[in-house]
Enzyme design. Structure first.
Site, PDB file in Angstrom:
ATOM      1  N   ASP A 100       2.370   1.584 -98.459  1.00  0.00           N
ATOM      2  CA  ASP A 100       1.869   2.497 -97.435  1.00  0.00           C
ATOM      3  C   ASP A 100       0.640   3.280 -97.917  1.00  0.00           C
ATOM      4  O   ASP A 100       0.756   4.321 -98.569  1.00  0.00           O
ATOM      5  CB  ASP A 100       3.018   3.443 -97.063  1.00  0.00           C
ATOM      6  CG  ASP A 100       2.680   4.349 -95.908  1.00  0.00           C
ATOM      7  OD1 ASP A 100       1.522   4.346 -95.454  1.00  0.00           O
ATOM      8  OD2 ASP A 100       3.570   5.087 -95.470  1.00  0.00           O
ATOM      9  N   ARG A 117       6.002   1.785 -90.966  1.00  0.00           N
ATOM     10  CA  ARG A 117       6.491   2.784 -91.930  1.00  0.00           C
ATOM     11  C   ARG A 117       8.008   2.699 -92.027  1.00  0.00           C
ATOM     12  O   ARG A 117       8.739   3.601 -91.635  1.00  0.00           O
ATOM     13  CB  ARG A 117       5.966   4.151 -91.542  1.00  0.00           C
ATOM     14  CG  ARG A 117       4.449   4.139 -91.676  1.00  0.00           C
ATOM     15  CD  ARG A 117       3.847   5.451 -91.382  1.00  0.00           C
ATOM     16  NE  ARG A 117       3.369   6.071 -92.601  1.00  0.00           N
ATOM     17  CZ  ARG A 117       2.751   7.237 -92.623  1.00  0.00           C
ATOM     18  NH1 ARG A 117       2.570   7.913 -91.524  1.00  0.00           N
ATOM     19  NH2 ARG A 117       2.330   7.740 -93.749  1.00  0.00           N
ATOM     20  N   TYR A 144       7.919  10.518 -86.420  1.00  0.00           N
ATOM     21  CA  TYR A 144       6.591  11.088 -86.189  1.00  0.00           C
ATOM     22  C   TYR A 144       6.671  12.195 -85.145  1.00  0.00           C
ATOM     23  O   TYR A 144       7.647  12.313 -84.406  1.00  0.00           O
ATOM     24  CB  TYR A 144       5.632  10.013 -85.669  1.00  0.00           C
ATOM     25  CG  TYR A 144       5.124   9.103 -86.740  1.00  0.00           C
ATOM     26  CD1 TYR A 144       4.224   9.557 -87.681  1.00  0.00           C
ATOM     27  CD2 TYR A 144       5.542   7.784 -86.804  1.00  0.00           C
ATOM     28  CE1 TYR A 144       3.751   8.717 -88.660  1.00  0.00           C
ATOM     29  CE2 TYR A 144       5.075   6.931 -87.783  1.00  0.00           C
ATOM     30  CZ  TYR A 144       4.180   7.408 -88.709  1.00  0.00           C
ATOM     31  OH  TYR A 144       3.710   6.573 -89.692  1.00  0.00           O
ATOM     32  N   SER A 176       0.296   6.991 -96.749  1.00  0.00           N
ATOM     33  CA  SER A 176       1.026   7.982 -97.546  1.00  0.00           C
ATOM     34  C   SER A 176       0.369   8.212 -98.898  1.00  0.00           C
ATOM     35  O   SER A 176       0.192   9.360 -99.323  1.00  0.00           O
ATOM     36  CB  SER A 176       2.474   7.535 -97.778  1.00  0.00           C
ATOM     37  OG  SER A 176       3.192   7.594 -96.589  1.00  0.00           O
ATOM     38  N   GLN A 189       7.469   1.261 -98.019  1.00  0.00           N
ATOM     39  CA  GLN A 189       6.922   2.513 -98.578  1.00  0.00           C
ATOM     40  C   GLN A 189       5.948   2.265 -99.727  1.00  0.00           C
ATOM     41  O   GLN A 189       4.948   2.947 -99.859  1.00  0.00           O
ATOM     42  CB  GLN A 189       8.064   3.417 -99.037  1.00  0.00           C
ATOM     43  CG  GLN A 189       8.621   4.234 -97.887  1.00  0.00           C
ATOM     44  CD  GLN A 189       9.741   5.157 -98.296  1.00  0.00           C
ATOM     45  OE1 GLN A 189      10.145   5.177 -99.458  1.00  0.00           O
ATOM     46  NE2 GLN A 189      10.250   5.910 -97.358  1.00  0.00           N
TER      47      GLN A 189
HETATM   48  P1  NAD Z   1       0.867  12.588 -89.666  1.00  0.00           P
HETATM   49  O1  NAD Z   1      -0.273  12.482 -90.609  1.00  0.00           O
HETATM   50  O2  NAD Z   1       0.872  11.755 -88.427  1.00  0.00           O
HETATM   51  O3  NAD Z   1       0.998  14.136 -89.217  1.00  0.00           O
HETATM   52  C1  NAD Z   1       1.078  15.185 -90.159  1.00  0.00           C
HETATM   53  C2  NAD Z   1       2.106  16.206 -89.740  1.00  0.00           C
HETATM   54  O4  NAD Z   1       1.618  16.969 -88.623  1.00  0.00           O
HETATM   55  C3  NAD Z   1       3.458  15.639 -89.305  1.00  0.00           C
HETATM   56  O5  NAD Z   1       4.475  16.178 -90.120  1.00  0.00           O
HETATM   57  C4  NAD Z   1       3.581  16.087 -87.852  1.00  0.00           C
HETATM   58  O6  NAD Z   1       4.925  16.337 -87.477  1.00  0.00           O
HETATM   59  C5  NAD Z   1       2.735  17.348 -87.857  1.00  0.00           C
HETATM   60  N1  NAD Z   1       2.313  17.878 -86.538  1.00  0.00           N
HETATM   61  C6  NAD Z   1       1.901  17.200 -85.437  1.00  0.00           C
HETATM   62  N2  NAD Z   1       1.606  18.072 -84.434  1.00  0.00           N
HETATM   63  C7  NAD Z   1       1.805  19.324 -84.916  1.00  0.00           C
HETATM   64  C8  NAD Z   1       1.680  20.643 -84.370  1.00  0.00           C
HETATM   65  N3  NAD Z   1       1.298  20.833 -83.120  1.00  0.00           N
HETATM   66  N4  NAD Z   1       1.982  21.676 -85.179  1.00  0.00           N
HETATM   67  C9  NAD Z   1       2.404  21.495 -86.446  1.00  0.00           C
HETATM   68  N5  NAD Z   1       2.555  20.286 -87.012  1.00  0.00           N
HETATM   69  C10 NAD Z   1       2.275  19.207 -86.266  1.00  0.00           C
HETATM   70  O7  NAD Z   1       2.250  12.350 -90.387  1.00  0.00           O
HETATM   71  P2  NAD Z   1       2.594  11.726 -91.807  1.00  0.00           P
HETATM   72  O8  NAD Z   1       2.360  12.749 -92.827  1.00  0.00           O
HETATM   73  O9  NAD Z   1       1.915  10.443 -91.961  1.00  0.00           O
HETATM   74  O10 NAD Z   1       4.183  11.461 -91.675  1.00  0.00           O
HETATM   75  C11 NAD Z   1       4.988  11.958 -90.643  1.00  0.00           C
HETATM   76  C12 NAD Z   1       6.437  11.510 -90.849  1.00  0.00           C
HETATM   77  O11 NAD Z   1       6.567  10.130 -91.182  1.00  0.00           O
HETATM   78  C13 NAD Z   1       7.155  12.249 -91.930  1.00  0.00           C
HETATM   79  O12 NAD Z   1       8.468  12.488 -91.501  1.00  0.00           O
HETATM   80  C14 NAD Z   1       7.193  11.286 -93.064  1.00  0.00           C
HETATM   81  O13 NAD Z   1       8.257  11.545 -93.960  1.00  0.00           O
HETATM   82  C15 NAD Z   1       7.386  10.004 -92.337  1.00  0.00           C
HETATM   83  N6  NAD Z   1       6.913   8.882 -93.159  1.00  0.00           N
HETATM   84  C16 NAD Z   1       7.747   7.820 -93.367  1.00  0.00           C
HETATM   85  C17 NAD Z   1       7.317   6.756 -94.168  1.00  0.00           C
HETATM   86  C18 NAD Z   1       8.169   5.562 -94.456  1.00  0.00           C
HETATM   87  O14 NAD Z   1       9.368   5.608 -94.250  1.00  0.00           O
HETATM   88  N7  NAD Z   1       7.561   4.467 -94.930  1.00  0.00           N
HETATM   89  C19 NAD Z   1       6.052   6.783 -94.729  1.00  0.00           C
HETATM   90  C20 NAD Z   1       5.236   7.889 -94.469  1.00  0.00           C
HETATM   91  C21 NAD Z   1       5.680   8.917 -93.690  1.00  0.00           C
END
Ligand code: NAD
Length: 386
Positions: free
Chosen positions: A135, A127, A233, A138, A132
């Site tokens: 992905d 990621r 993450y 996402s 992006q």
């Molecule tokens: P994910 O599906 O792994 O998790 C979903 C959300 O649950 C996350 O925001 C995580 O912080 C949250 N979470 C975990 N435990 C928790 C708890 N106990 N209580 C409340 N919330 C909790 O995550 P995701 O949606 O795939 O993405 C997470 C991060 O990665 C984000 O910051 C996103 O912007 C980033 N991201 C970056 C890229 C990239 O640069 N290519 C792509 C996708 C996502």
């Protein structure tokens, strides 16, 4: 290079997993592959459930075919991992592009290794900013977040927006979102568009600004800034943190009409955030949608693939929500696949570069070996230790 790999044939099969309606290429992406010189074979009916008709694929330059192409194609792009039987039909040395979730598919990984398949697991794509556009986690999470809110609204016993009518005022629905990652942020945006009042919580404080920019309130839990890893993450929260979070959100959940849970920790079981007693505290007729249901569930009462009613609350555990919006889910998925493969197509041949960070990151099996360290360790822990 092109001589080593004369004109690659790319096969797009019909998905066989029950309930899977998506397809890994649309007529739009097929046309792009054909323009790059690939020969694209599309199994008859592969896109029908996603509203992409055979005739549109033919117009885009694809050749319609039957399932025999499993065994003759140089490359295959699909949504779900192949079944063991399908993997057994793949031509030795061919390239397979699909989601895999290797830790849950060790037998398949072994079969792909034995079959000398080069498997690019879409869910392992690093990621990083450059990736992006590739992905799938996402692109598909965006759809899940959107659909979660629509499902909640459908099962809710009240309206979502504030309505001022001659017959009286209807108050807006209150929504609490757990986890403000990709799915959570889309759920917030969708709920706001429906006129709901939204609050959200996350263990990453970085999410606060994004939540607020969507017009929702961020529920601050003390200690949240400690729980973001270097990749952005969430780290696993301590029992003490989860307790503090529970106290902070319990009152809001009791007042909420809709609770959407999306909290995940990569490679771990999802944290329990909505235990039985929290469900019991909710209002009659309210709704919980648990998007983490397949990785253990954020709600103790959610059941994968089921919609249940407990303590007067409807708990939606529907799985694979992107497959319920197949046209756009396939549209985004297939653009992710195109973005991944296009840089490696030249003169009609698909030639992967294993020095490339993205290819190296998502190559699960290649050349008769498992090329993803964490998966290799799961299959032969002793060998890796030695
Ligand atoms: P994910 O599906 O792994 O998790 C979903 C959300 O649950 C996350 O925001 C995580 O912080 C949250 N979470 C975990 N435990 C928790 C708890 N106990 N209580 C409340 N919330 C909790 O995550 P995701 O949606 O795939 O993405 C997470 C991060 O990665 C984000 O910051 C996103 O912007 C980033 N991201 C970056 C890229 C990239 O640069 N290519 C792509 C996708 C996502």
């Amino acid at each position: 290079m092109a001589q080593e790999h004369p004109m690659t044939t790319l096969f797009i099969p019909t998905e066989s997993r029950a309930g899977e309606t998506r397809v890994a290429a649309t007529p739009e992406t097929v046309a792009r592959f054909v323009r790059q010189g690939l020969e694209v074979l599309v199994e008859r009916g592969a896109g029908t459930a996603a509203s992409y008709m055979d005739s549109a694929y033919e117009e885009a330059g694809a050749t319609l075919c039957g399932p025999d192409s499993w065994g003759t194609s140089d490359a295959i792009a699909k949504v779900q991992p192949p079944t063991l039987e399908e993997a057994g039909r793949l031509k030795r040395g061919c390239i397979l592009v699909s989601m895999v979730t290797p830790s849950a598919q060790l037998e398949l990984v072994d079969a792909l290794k034995e079959g000398d398949i080069t498997c690019l697991a879409l869910d392992l794509i690093p990621r990083i900013t450059r990736a992006q556009s590739m992905d799938v986690l996402s692109s598909q999470a965006t759809i899940s977040g959107y659909k979660a809110v629509l499902l909640a609204a459908t099962h809710l016993s009240k309206l979502c927006p504030l309505l001022m009518t001659a017959a009286g005022t209807v108050k807006p629905a209150k929504v609490v979102v757990f986890g403000a990652g990709v799915a959570g942020l889309q759920a917030i945006a969708t709920a706001r568009r429906l006129g709901c009042v939204v609050e959200a919580t996350d263990v990453r404080l970085a999410a606060k600004e994004q939540v607020e920019s969507l017009g929702a309130k961020f529920i601050v839990v003390e200690g949240a800034e400690d729980l973001e890893d270097e990749k952005g993450y969430a780290k696993e929260a301590s029992a003490e943190f989860l307790e503090r979070q529970r106290e902070e959100v319990a009152r809001r959940v009791a007042e909420a009409h809709i609770v959407i849970t999306t909290a995940q920790i990569p490679g771990r079981t999802a944290p329990v955030l909505v235990p039985d007693e929290m469900v019991e505290s909710m209002q009659e007729g309210s709704v919980i949608v648990d998007l983490a249901v397949e990785s253990g569930g954020n709600c103790t009462l959610s059941k994968p693939g089921e919609i249940v009613k407990e303590h007067g609350v409807t708990i939606v555990g529907t799985t694979n929500l992107p497959a319920t919006v197949p046209a756009d889910a396939s549209g985004l998925f297939s653009k992710n696949v195109l973005a991944l493969l296009k840089p490696f197509i030249a003169e009609g041949a698909l030639v992967l570069d294993f020095e490339d960070e993205v290819i190296a990151g998502c190559a699960l099996t290649h050349g008769g070996a498992i090329t993803h360290d964490r998966t290799a360790a799961l299959l032969s822990p002793d060998e890796v230790k030695a």
